[in-house]
Structures are given as C-alpha cells and as structure tokens.
Design an enzyme around this catalytic site. Structure first.
Site, PDB file in Angstrom:
ATOM      1  N   HIS A  60      45.831  34.345  36.472  1.00 38.47           N
ATOM      2  CA  HIS A  60      45.608  34.614  37.892  1.00 38.47           C
ATOM      3  C   HIS A  60      44.781  35.891  38.003  1.00 38.47           C
ATOM      4  O   HIS A  60      45.254  36.937  38.457  1.00 38.47           O
ATOM      5  CB  HIS A  60      46.937  34.734  38.635  1.00 38.47           C
ATOM      6  N   ASP A  78      48.075  34.324  42.857  1.00 42.77           N
ATOM      7  CA  ASP A  78      49.528  34.370  42.704  1.00 42.77           C
ATOM      8  C   ASP A  78      50.156  35.238  43.790  1.00 42.77           C
ATOM      9  O   ASP A  78      51.223  34.915  44.329  1.00 42.77           O
ATOM     10  CB  ASP A  78      49.906  34.880  41.317  1.00 42.77           C
ATOM     11  N   TYR A  91      30.140  26.215  48.961  1.00 43.43           N
ATOM     12  CA  TYR A  91      30.880  26.685  50.132  1.00 43.43           C
ATOM     13  C   TYR A  91      29.925  27.247  51.173  1.00 43.43           C
ATOM     14  O   TYR A  91      28.946  27.921  50.832  1.00 43.43           O
ATOM     15  CB  TYR A  91      31.866  27.785  49.733  1.00 43.43           C
ATOM     16  N   GLU A 135      51.739  46.010  42.723  1.00 46.47           N
ATOM     17  CA  GLU A 135      52.543  45.105  43.544  1.00 46.47           C
ATOM     18  C   GLU A 135      53.051  45.741  44.841  1.00 46.47           C
ATOM     19  O   GLU A 135      53.528  45.026  45.723  1.00 46.47           O
ATOM     20  CB  GLU A 135      53.713  44.567  42.723  1.00 46.47           C
TER      21      GLU A 135
END
Length: 437
Positions: free
Chosen positions: A136, A141, A340, A416
């Site tokens: 990831h 994630d 895209y 985090e």
C-alpha cells in the site's frame, strides 16, 4: 493519485477542539470530533491489518470481506461484488434528508515494501505475467480504515442524521489488470450513482507525504490531471548494422520523435493557462548490436488539466510522430488510450466545504493545494455529480517535506496520527452536508 508540494506548519491541529463555525458554514457537532477520537485506535488497527495484507486492483477479496463484515455488523444495507470486488453500503438516517456518497479506494500497488515496520507487507503475487511485491504505497489502506471508522461513527448517530449516506469502497483506482475493466468507471456503469438511493454529492480524500500531519489542503476546479497513454510504433527496414544505408533505421527515427514530442508542451501549449506534460516512459527495439531492426516501439503518458488542451496535445502528438517518421523515411502508427479525466472539484461545493474543514483542523491548517499532474479516477464520479476531493498530510512533523518519500515509493511511510484528521474531516463534511442541504 497525485503528488503535490505544499509549504506548511506541522502538528498542532490534532488536538484542536471544533472552532466556532465560519459564516455560512454549518457548525460541526462536538460528537463528530469526540466520536472519531474514540475510534482512533480501531482505525489504526484496521489500517495496519490492511497494510500487512495488500491486494492489487480487482483482487481485493480479503479487504472487501473485512469491509463488508464490518458494515453488516453496523446494520447497514450492504452490496458486495460491485465492479468485481467493490462494496457499497447504505446508512439511512432516522430523519428525511439528502443523500451523500463517500468513497475510499482499496487497491495496493505492485511495489516491494522497504519500510521497517512490524506490519510491513511481505506479500508477493503475479502482475501482468511478472512476480512482484505488493504494498500500500499510495495510502489506500488508510482511506479504507478511515471510511470504516466514519461508517461506525455515523451508524452510532443514525437517530440524529437527516438523510442517507452511501459508502463506496472501490477497487482498482490504480488501474485494472490488462484486459479487464475496473475502478470508478465500472462502478458507475454498474449503477453505484444511479441506483437508489441516488447521491446528490460525493466526497473523497487522499493522504500524502506532501504535508505534515494536521494539514488539510484543497483546490476548487481542476486539481489533478487527465491521464492518457500513447503508443507509437515506428516502422523502418531491417538491415545489418554495418550497412545502415541498406535499410531504414527506426531507432534513429524514434529518438528524433522523443525529442520532437517535447516541443508540444514547450511550443504549442498555452502553459500560462494550464500545465501539461508529455513523457516517454519506454523505448523497445532491436535484439543485438549489429542488427538495425524493422520496428521500434515508444510508450508514454500525457497529462493535461484542460479538455481543449487535451485534444490539442493528442492532435499534435500524432502530427509530430508521423511527420518526423516520414522525414526519416520511416512510418509511425500512433494509438492514444483515454485514461482518467481531469479531477474537477465543484466550485460551489468546495466553497461550502472549506469552512467545515477549518472547524475540524483549524483555519491556519487548511490551505490551497497546487494543481497536480498525477491522476485520480474519482474524476469519473465528478463527471456525474458534484464532488469534493481533498488532501490530508501524513508526514511526521520532524521529517522535512523534501526528504519524505512520496506516494508510490517503496519507502512511503504514513504517520498514523494523521488518520484522525481524515476521519474527523470526512465525518464532519457528511454531517454538515446532510444538515444543511
């Protein structure tokens, strides 16, 4: 996703309480901030589990099951198998109101992780015929874990919600395997926006190493580029390398084409209007030193932020490639695959959303993001309904931004503590939208 560079102060917003709401912006309920903080440990645990078990696009089977099981436990209406492995869930508030969609992408990248973490990925798999590591490396994630947390927060407050939330856990944002459909475009084809309940707006976020934790950034209008792939087959005439005059050298012609393509951006595109890029990523031709081959292949990418400029670059690329090939006595066949579209934040929705983000992070921590030339298939949703896509910094404040490994790097590392800001922001936007629309 895209890469951006921002100036920015570091950390302080993580501990800030909700601010007095800006003029015209609905106040963010105190419970949004408090409930998100209570879920922070769970969000981080989900992120670590997903990070340790990454899956490539259209193969997110384990991730999808983790998501679907969680949403079912919350009492949501859950649909699985959308666009191969996608999960769609509906949360109906106790009061009538609008419908808003929230999106998280689930796929990892074919990258071998080099970050020293106890939950680092050691997964290896087959990708387009090659054995690769899986990581990831783009932060998806965290997107999944954040939206799982937001779903739990909002489900707990169902009795207070005036409206409906549609959760979209999407596969294959990084692109489907060769020969397969996938991602946002396929989810739309399969009715994620048209099936009841039909959302009136959609929100999405992306974490990045471009700023420190606590920082939130946004941009109205075009924010990320259209991404198209080109292939050029240069055909010559094979001959002995000692006698080039006996043939036509496609390698020399291809080399001239590579140089000529750079003039499209530098001389044909109005760069004061929008930036653009034409990059050749691969050249393949020949098998040994003394043989001039029949053919040489070029592959590359086109990035633009304006539809008219996109068409102009496509046209000029074909003209330049074929013209230079003819000048060398060769021919060129050009194919351009549309990727895209431009990621365009709805200006009215953006103007409404910014004061909400300022309540979450603090006004001094919310800033204007520069335009980026990476791409994001969230743009397909924005072609159908108003959408707002924003960015959350996840770089440790002690790490200089110019030294932080970027998204897609095998060294990409998420602090985090930034996940809390993501969860608070997405939940706040949702609650504010439902109550004010």
């Amino acid at each position: 996703m895209r890469t951006i560079l921002l100036t920015g102060a570091a950390l302080a917003a993580l501990a800030l309480p909700p601010r007095a709401h800006a003029a015209g912006a609905p106040p963010v309920p105190t419970y949004v901030m408090e409930d998100a903080r209570a879920l922070e440990a769970k969000i981080i645990a989900w992120r670590r589990d997903i990070h340790q078990h990454p899956e490539l696009g259209n193969r997110e089977v384990r991730t999808a099951k983790l998501v679907a099981d969680h949403l079912k436990k919350l009492g949501l209406e859950v649909q699985t198998g959308v666009a191969h492995t996608g999960v769609v869930a509906v949360l109906k508030g106790a009061k009538p109101g609008p419908v808003v969609a929230l999106r998280a992408d689930m796929d990892a990248l074919p990258v071998a992780e080099r970050v020293d973490l106890p939950f680092a990925s050691t997964v290896r798999t087959n990708y387009n015929g090659k054995e690769v590591g899986v990581m990831h490396a783009c932060g998806h994630d965290t997107h999944v874990a954040i939206l799982m947390g937001v779903a739990e927060l909002l489900a707990k407050r169902r009795a207070e919600l005036p409206g409906t939330v549609k959760f979209i856990f999407q596969p294959a944002e990084e692109g489907a395997p060769t020969g397969e459909e996938g991602g946002a475009e396929l989810m739309i084809k399969q009715g994620v926006l048209s099936a009841d309940p039909r959302p009136q707006a959609i929100f999405g976020l992306h974490v990045g190493s471009d700023d420190h934790i606590g920082q939130v950034s946004y941009r109205p209008g075009p924010v990320m580029a259209a991404s198209d792939t080109f292939r050029i087959k240069v055909k010559g005439k094979q001959t002995h390398g000692a006698y080039p005059w006996a043939g036509t050298d496609p390698i020399v012609a291809a080399s001239a084409i590579v140089t000529g393509l750079q003039t499209i951006v530098s001389r044909n595109v109005e760069l004061i209007k929008e930036p653009a890029v034409v990059s050749v990523g691969a050249i393949n031709g020949g098998v040994r030193s003394n043989i001039i081959p029949d053919e040489t292949d070029l592959t590359g990418t086109i990035r633009t932020l304006d539809p008219g400029m996109r068409e102009q670059v496509h046209r000029r690329l074909k003209e330049v490639a074929t013209g230079i090939a003819v000048a060398h006595g060769a021919t060129a066949e050009v194919e351009i695959d549309l990727g895209y579209p431009v990621t365009v934040n709805d200006r009215d929705l953006t103007a409404w959303a910014v004061p909400v983000l300022e309540q979450v992070a603090g006004k001094d921590k919310v800033s204007l993001a520069p335009k980026g030339l990476a791409a994001e298939d969230f743009s397909f949703y924005q072609q159908k309904i108003p959408g707002f896509y924003f960015f959350i910094g996840v770089t440790d404040p002690d790490v200089p931004l110019d030294q932080a490994p970027s998204n897609h790097s095998p060294l990409f590392k998420v602090d985090e503590r930034g996940l809390l800001v993501g969860a608070q922001s997405m939940a706040a936007l949702t609650v504010a939208y439902l109550s004010s629309h």
